[in-house]
Design a protein around this motif. Sequence first.
Motif, PDB file in Angstrom:
ATOM      1  N   TRP A   4     -27.968 -14.123  -7.939  1.00 50.41           N
ATOM      2  CA  TRP A   4     -27.316 -15.398  -8.198  1.00 50.41           C
ATOM      3  C   TRP A   4     -26.311 -15.766  -7.108  1.00 50.41           C
ATOM      4  CZ3 TRP A   4     -26.156 -16.621 -14.019  1.00 50.41           C
ATOM      5  CH2 TRP A   4     -27.339 -16.561 -14.753  1.00 50.41           C
ATOM      6  N   CYS A   5     -25.946 -14.801  -6.299  1.00 51.29           N
ATOM      7  CA  CYS A   5     -25.033 -15.107  -5.191  1.00 51.29           C
ATOM      8  C   CYS A   5     -25.689 -16.010  -4.152  1.00 51.29           C
ATOM      9  CB  CYS A   5     -24.547 -13.823  -4.526  1.00 51.29           C
ATOM     10  SG  CYS A   5     -23.450 -12.844  -5.593  1.00 51.29           S
ATOM     11  N   ASN A   6     -27.003 -16.207  -4.266  1.00 53.45           N
ATOM     12  CA  ASN A   6     -27.707 -17.107  -3.348  1.00 53.45           C
ATOM     13  C   ASN A   6     -27.626 -18.564  -3.769  1.00 53.45           C
ATOM     14  OD1 ASN A   6     -28.624 -14.917  -1.768  1.00 53.45           O
ATOM     15  ND2 ASN A   6     -30.319 -14.560  -3.192  1.00 53.45           N
ATOM     16  N   LEU A   7     -26.961 -18.840  -4.873  1.00 53.91           N
ATOM     17  CA  LEU A   7     -26.826 -20.222  -5.351  1.00 53.91           C
ATOM     18  C   LEU A   7     -25.688 -20.905  -4.596  1.00 53.91           C
ATOM     19  CD1 LEU A   7     -27.246 -19.560  -9.188  1.00 53.91           C
ATOM     20  CD2 LEU A   7     -28.981 -20.382  -7.576  1.00 53.91           C
ATOM     21  N   HIS A   8     -25.954 -21.257  -3.340  1.00 60.82           N
ATOM     22  CA  HIS A   8     -24.901 -21.735  -2.438  1.00 60.82           C
ATOM     23  C   HIS A   8     -24.249 -23.030  -2.917  1.00 60.82           C
ATOM     24  CE1 HIS A   8     -26.089 -18.650   0.347  1.00 60.82           C
ATOM     25  NE2 HIS A   8     -27.334 -19.103   0.381  1.00 60.82           N
ATOM     26  N   PHE A   9     -25.000 -23.860  -3.673  1.00 64.66           N
ATOM     27  CA  PHE A   9     -24.474 -25.167  -4.056  1.00 64.66           C
ATOM     28  C   PHE A   9     -23.822 -25.163  -5.439  1.00 64.66           C
ATOM     29  CE2 PHE A   9     -28.106 -26.028  -1.199  1.00 64.66           C
ATOM     30  CZ  PHE A   9     -27.420 -26.659  -0.185  1.00 64.66           C
ATOM     31  N   LEU A  10     -23.742 -23.998  -6.069  1.00 66.09           N
ATOM     32  CA  LEU A  10     -23.226 -23.916  -7.433  1.00 66.09           C
ATOM     33  C   LEU A  10     -21.788 -24.429  -7.503  1.00 66.09           C
ATOM     34  CD1 LEU A  10     -24.330 -22.897 -10.155  1.00 66.09           C
ATOM     35  CD2 LEU A  10     -23.100 -20.767  -9.733  1.00 66.09           C
ATOM     36  N   TYR A  18     -18.518 -14.942  -2.703  1.00 63.96           N
ATOM     37  CA  TYR A  18     -18.113 -15.779  -1.564  1.00 63.96           C
ATOM     38  C   TYR A  18     -19.300 -16.516  -0.952  1.00 63.96           C
ATOM     39  CZ  TYR A  18     -19.767 -11.701   1.060  1.00 63.96           C
ATOM     40  OH  TYR A  18     -20.528 -10.683   1.565  1.00 63.96           O
ATOM     41  N   ASN A  19     -20.527 -16.166  -1.360  1.00 64.78           N
ATOM     42  CA  ASN A  19     -21.701 -16.904  -0.885  1.00 64.78           C
ATOM     43  C   ASN A  19     -21.829 -18.269  -1.545  1.00 64.78           C
ATOM     44  OD1 ASN A  19     -22.644 -14.941   0.901  1.00 64.78           O
ATOM     45  ND2 ASN A  19     -23.764 -13.857  -0.706  1.00 64.78           N
ATOM     46  N   TRP A  20     -21.073 -18.494  -2.605  1.00 58.43           N
ATOM     47  CA  TRP A  20     -21.097 -19.807  -3.245  1.00 58.43           C
ATOM     48  C   TRP A  20     -20.254 -20.761  -2.408  1.00 58.43           C
ATOM     49  CZ3 TRP A  20     -20.035 -17.597  -8.822  1.00 58.43           C
ATOM     50  CH2 TRP A  20     -21.191 -16.951  -9.271  1.00 58.43           C
ATOM     51  N   THR A  21     -20.896 -21.358  -1.433  1.00 56.44           N
ATOM     52  CA  THR A  21     -20.173 -22.085  -0.377  1.00 56.44           C
ATOM     53  C   THR A  21     -19.463 -23.335  -0.884  1.00 56.44           C
ATOM     54  OG1 THR A  21     -22.264 -23.178   0.197  1.00 56.44           O
ATOM     55  CG2 THR A  21     -21.659 -21.241   1.461  1.00 56.44           C
ATOM     56  N   SER A  22     -19.920 -23.883  -2.012  1.00 60.44           N
ATOM     57  CA  SER A  22     -19.214 -25.053  -2.543  1.00 60.44           C
ATOM     58  C   SER A  22     -17.795 -24.688  -2.956  1.00 60.44           C
ATOM     59  CB  SER A  22     -19.962 -25.625  -3.754  1.00 60.44           C
ATOM     60  OG  SER A  22     -21.185 -26.197  -3.367  1.00 60.44           O
ATOM     61  N   PHE A  23     -17.608 -23.457  -3.456  1.00 61.86           N
ATOM     62  CA  PHE A  23     -16.270 -22.996  -3.823  1.00 61.86           C
ATOM     63  C   PHE A  23     -15.452 -22.612  -2.601  1.00 61.86           C
ATOM     64  CE2 PHE A  23     -18.812 -21.717  -7.636  1.00 61.86           C
ATOM     65  CZ  PHE A  23     -18.211 -22.574  -8.534  1.00 61.86           C
ATOM     66  N   VAL A  24     -16.139 -22.244  -1.528  1.00 59.85           N
ATOM     67  CA  VAL A  24     -15.443 -21.791  -0.316  1.00 59.85           C
ATOM     68  C   VAL A  24     -15.043 -22.962   0.572  1.00 59.85           C
ATOM     69  CG1 VAL A  24     -15.648 -20.393   1.770  1.00 59.85           C
ATOM     70  CG2 VAL A  24     -16.650 -19.578  -0.378  1.00 59.85           C
ATOM     71  N   HIS A  25     -15.975 -23.898   0.763  1.00 57.40           N
ATOM     72  CA  HIS A  25     -15.728 -24.993   1.706  1.00 57.40           C
ATOM     73  C   HIS A  25     -15.398 -26.311   1.022  1.00 57.40           C
ATOM     74  CE1 HIS A  25     -17.087 -22.329   4.837  1.00 57.40           C
ATOM     75  NE2 HIS A  25     -18.281 -22.193   4.266  1.00 57.40           N
ATOM     76  N   ILE A  83     -13.188 -12.693  -4.553  1.00 60.60           N
ATOM     77  CA  ILE A  83     -13.054 -13.911  -5.352  1.00 60.60           C
ATOM     78  C   ILE A  83     -11.966 -14.820  -4.800  1.00 60.60           C
ATOM     79  CG2 ILE A  83     -11.315 -13.241  -7.071  1.00 60.60           C
ATOM     80  CD1 ILE A  83     -13.287 -14.305  -9.211  1.00 60.60           C
ATOM     81  N   THR A  84     -11.021 -14.244  -4.066  1.00 58.33           N
ATOM     82  CA  THR A  84      -9.930 -15.051  -3.503  1.00 58.33           C
ATOM     83  C   THR A  84     -10.399 -15.920  -2.339  1.00 58.33           C
ATOM     84  OG1 THR A  84      -9.237 -13.288  -1.982  1.00 58.33           O
ATOM     85  CG2 THR A  84      -8.245 -13.317  -4.179  1.00 58.33           C
ATOM     86  N   LYS A  85     -11.633 -15.720  -1.891  1.00 59.37           N
ATOM     87  CA  LYS A  85     -12.187 -16.582  -0.835  1.00 59.37           C
ATOM     88  C   LYS A  85     -12.653 -17.933  -1.390  1.00 59.37           C
ATOM     89  CE  LYS A  85     -13.717 -12.717   2.074  1.00 59.37           C
ATOM     90  NZ  LYS A  85     -14.877 -12.075   2.737  1.00 59.37           N
ATOM     91  N   LEU A  86     -12.704 -18.025  -2.707  1.00 57.39           N
ATOM     92  CA  LEU A  86     -13.147 -19.282  -3.329  1.00 57.39           C
ATOM     93  C   LEU A  86     -11.957 -20.233  -3.399  1.00 57.39           C
ATOM     94  CD1 LEU A  86     -15.303 -17.789  -6.240  1.00 57.39           C
ATOM     95  CD2 LEU A  86     -15.930 -18.165  -3.849  1.00 57.39           C
TER      96      LEU A  86
END
Length: 1048
Positions: A764-770, A789-796, A859-862
């Motif tokens: 599920w870590c591949n769900l980049h747009f979640l 941290y692969n959930w890039t919507s939360f990161v960027h 998780i702090t990267k989100l």
Amino acid sequence: MANKHFINCYVSFVWLLCVILLSTTTVGDYTSNYNCSSAEREALISFKQGLSDPSARLSSWVGHNCCQWHGITCDLISGNVIKIDLHNSLGSTISPSSLRFGGDYEQPWKDPEDFVQDFQKTSLSGKISSSLLDLKHLNYIDLSLNNFEGAPIPYFFGMLTSVRYLNLSFANFSGQISVYLGNLSNLNHLDLSTWNLEYFKWPNLHVENLQWISSLSSLEYLNLGGVNLSNVQASNWMDAVNRLSSLSELRLTQCGISSFNTSAANFLNLTSLRVLDLSSNWINSSIPLWLSNLTSISTFDLRFNYFHNTIPRDFMKLKNLQHLHLSYNSLSNIIGDQSRPSFPQDLCKLRLLHLAGNNFKVKLEEFLDSFSNCTRNSLESLDLSSNGFVGEIPNSLGTFENLQILDLSENQLWGSLPNSIDNLSLLKYLDISYNSLNGTIPSSFGQLSNLVEFRDHNNSWKNITITEAHLINLTKLEIFRMSKYKQEFVFNISYDWIPPFKLKVLYLKNCPIGPQFPIWLRTQTQLVEITLIDVGISGSIPYEWISNISSQVTKLDLSNNLLNMSFSHIFIKSDQTNFVGESQKLLNDSIPLLYPNLIYLNLRNNTLWGPIPLTINDSMPNLFRLDLSNNYLINGTIPSSIKTMNHLGVLLMSDNQLSGELFDDWSRLESMLVVDLANNNLHGKIPTTIGLSTSLNILKLENNNLHGEIPESLQNCSLLTSIDLSENRFLNGDLPSWIGVALSKLRLLNLRFNNFSGTIPRQWCNLHFLRILDLSNNRLFGEVPSCLYNWTSFVHGDEDLGGLGYYQYSTGLRYYSYEENTMLVMKGTESKYYNAIVKLVLTIDLSMNKLSGEIPNEITKLIHLCALNLSWNALVGTIPENIGAMKTLETLDLSQNHLSGRIPDSLASLNFLTHLNMSFNNLTGKIPTGNQIQTLEDPSIYEGNPSLCGPPLKIKCPGDENSNNTPISTRDEEDGKENDSEMLLGFYISVAIGFPVGLNILFFIIFTNEARRIFYFRFIDRVNYNILQTIDSLTIGLRRMIMWRRSY
């Protein structure tokens, strides 16, 4: 004399008869006796054999007389083949603009994908044989609108030197255009254009050098639209085109042209040029002055570029100019070289002026007044939309008496429509939408007897009333669109008024016409599209009216009203009864109305009741969107006949009382995009065949009684962006790992309040747009994945374009709007979040499970996460030290775990934090203070942590000198105390210096002057006497009071 006249007439008649007979014989020979040569016939047969013909267009190519074959024309005398016309007639009926911009966000059924599929079925494809070289007399070739599958244009076309007309447009050729086409010196017409549509995704033709064009000295028409010329320098293509002295029409739209030579030496030879189309390129310059030297020009099309500055005043030389397209550039508010806005004068043949999407931020009155009288008299189409024009619409608008099209939408206009509007007696189209008009619509509007379409969306009208006078002479009105944000628009029309028009499209939103269904609306029996949203109509829809329009209506939207009727009422004529059994019996025993063309049906937010007809598939065979949400459809199952509605794309029936199971066969619903059956009483399993609806974007089945596992077949639905199966309670099994592999576009996944078990799959870590993940209230165990941290919507924090709130077809890039909603717990409160908010929410809720292990530091990267809820688990370890990096966090709930250690000081840097819960853990040490966290004063958010100390708890920390009730000083308080000490020290110093100095001054004044000294001592004696006398009086009074009290 009479006989001579008779003889002359007779001879003339005989001669005419002979000519007719000779012509008939010639034509008869052409059609029967005369034939093409065997060499030409063999050449055509060879040409046919290389082609694929799925629609059998070439089925007539049999026999010896090839002059009778479809698409072949022979010379009437010699019988030689002179013309091949095999263009696809299907494509010729559709304009590129209707495909490029068709299918708006609210009406996806108008999407051109159906056209694309039909186009492929009727297109010729395959390889073009060089046998065409054997057709020595061929002068006309049209292979346009076919599909040659990206093949290059055959080089031997450059050897067909007799050809005068060559049309290979939109035939899916690619690669570099052969320079050998420059050998066609007799060519008059060359069309190699394509449409560059997203639905076809065809490769482009391209050119590196256009010098070969200059050899086509006879060319009159050149269309290279869509051909990539981005690598061709401006001097190259402009010099080559300038040598075509016979050219009358030049079209270079969508060619990627970015540079533009503004030298006056260009295009000087194009004295015959009538049409110049450079639209949809990347040209960034001012409009070159040399364009005004093209005095024969009748059409300029420069729209969709980056032209800036002003419209040259030299355009007044263009006496033959009829059409001027300058829309969507960056032209400024001053035209020419004057400080006041003015338009080039004396363009007395100008019929069309489109300036939409520029920057003419001036008063509309000043702009219109700058037109000359002859231009006002000639102008028929004027588009000034999206410009920022300000002020009122002036009365001078009435002087443009020949206007047929007027678009003033999306400006900053206020006030009223002018009384002179009735002078525009030829007006057919008027759009005043999206301004700030706040005055009145004059009754003279009703004199526009030629008006066909009127649009007025979202202005600022206040308490405006539409009366019969506004509509009395609109005899040709067919399309009427009016909407408001609030209900401040009233139709004050007699109940039995009969209008003079027959509408085909009616759109009213927030414009009350109820509560009764008006008579004037019942007379509109030619309606094709009907939208009556929130117009206050109640009761039931008149059966006579709905039966009159049922055969032609394509859209019926009566949402957000007060309709109270059986749903079956739009299918059969029946008495309104609440007895479901009777309703179902009527449905079974009656012949329902048919809606053969209905594509969009929206009856949401009313009070409908009764079952859904079992034969809805027969009544509405072409339905694309069915929305019955938020009604009261009792005692009904979802008819299994819906599974045969293969055009159905959007099925919305949420918030009803539907029961039963979902139909089991979804194999024919390949076009299904959205399914929302939430908040009903459905039970059973989710059908495994639902995965055959491979176009599915949104699946909402929450708050039902479904059980079983999530079907594996859903992994075939790779376009899914939103899955909400929450609050079914009986859905179980492990969380499917394939969700993270097959559903890469997923934005929302809500599985809360179910019975899922197992671990959270690492896939599920591949769900980049979640953006929204809610797995709360299940039986999950294991650790929180560290790869979040692969959930890039939360990161960027990427803007979710085309994500939540939209859906799309399986092919193409167009998105359509959808009112997304989901139930979430945010800030400790369970609420339903709708479209505007749900798009902005980024949340993770894993609460009420059995998760263990530590909170991963990753998780702090989100840093764009808005809400994090890990409460009611069995998490151990410490809170990540860098949690303060999650700057946008508004909600943080870590309660009811086994967390230990100190609360990180970085928590105090979360400036948006409004809800925090750390209760019932094993946290220790001092609670951080400062900034936003200091406003969270409820001590219960820390309770159940006996080793925590500091505010807002009453437990003081070791070494704290303050009392339990005194807050610990902050740095600001300490700085304040230091400032107070400094001020107190200054006060003591001033007193020590000031007192003796003041005393010395007093002594100096008294003892240096005898009169002052005598006055001073007398004043002191008098004051002392008065004080002593007052004390004596008070003492005597006090004694008397004591004696009086003792006497009693």
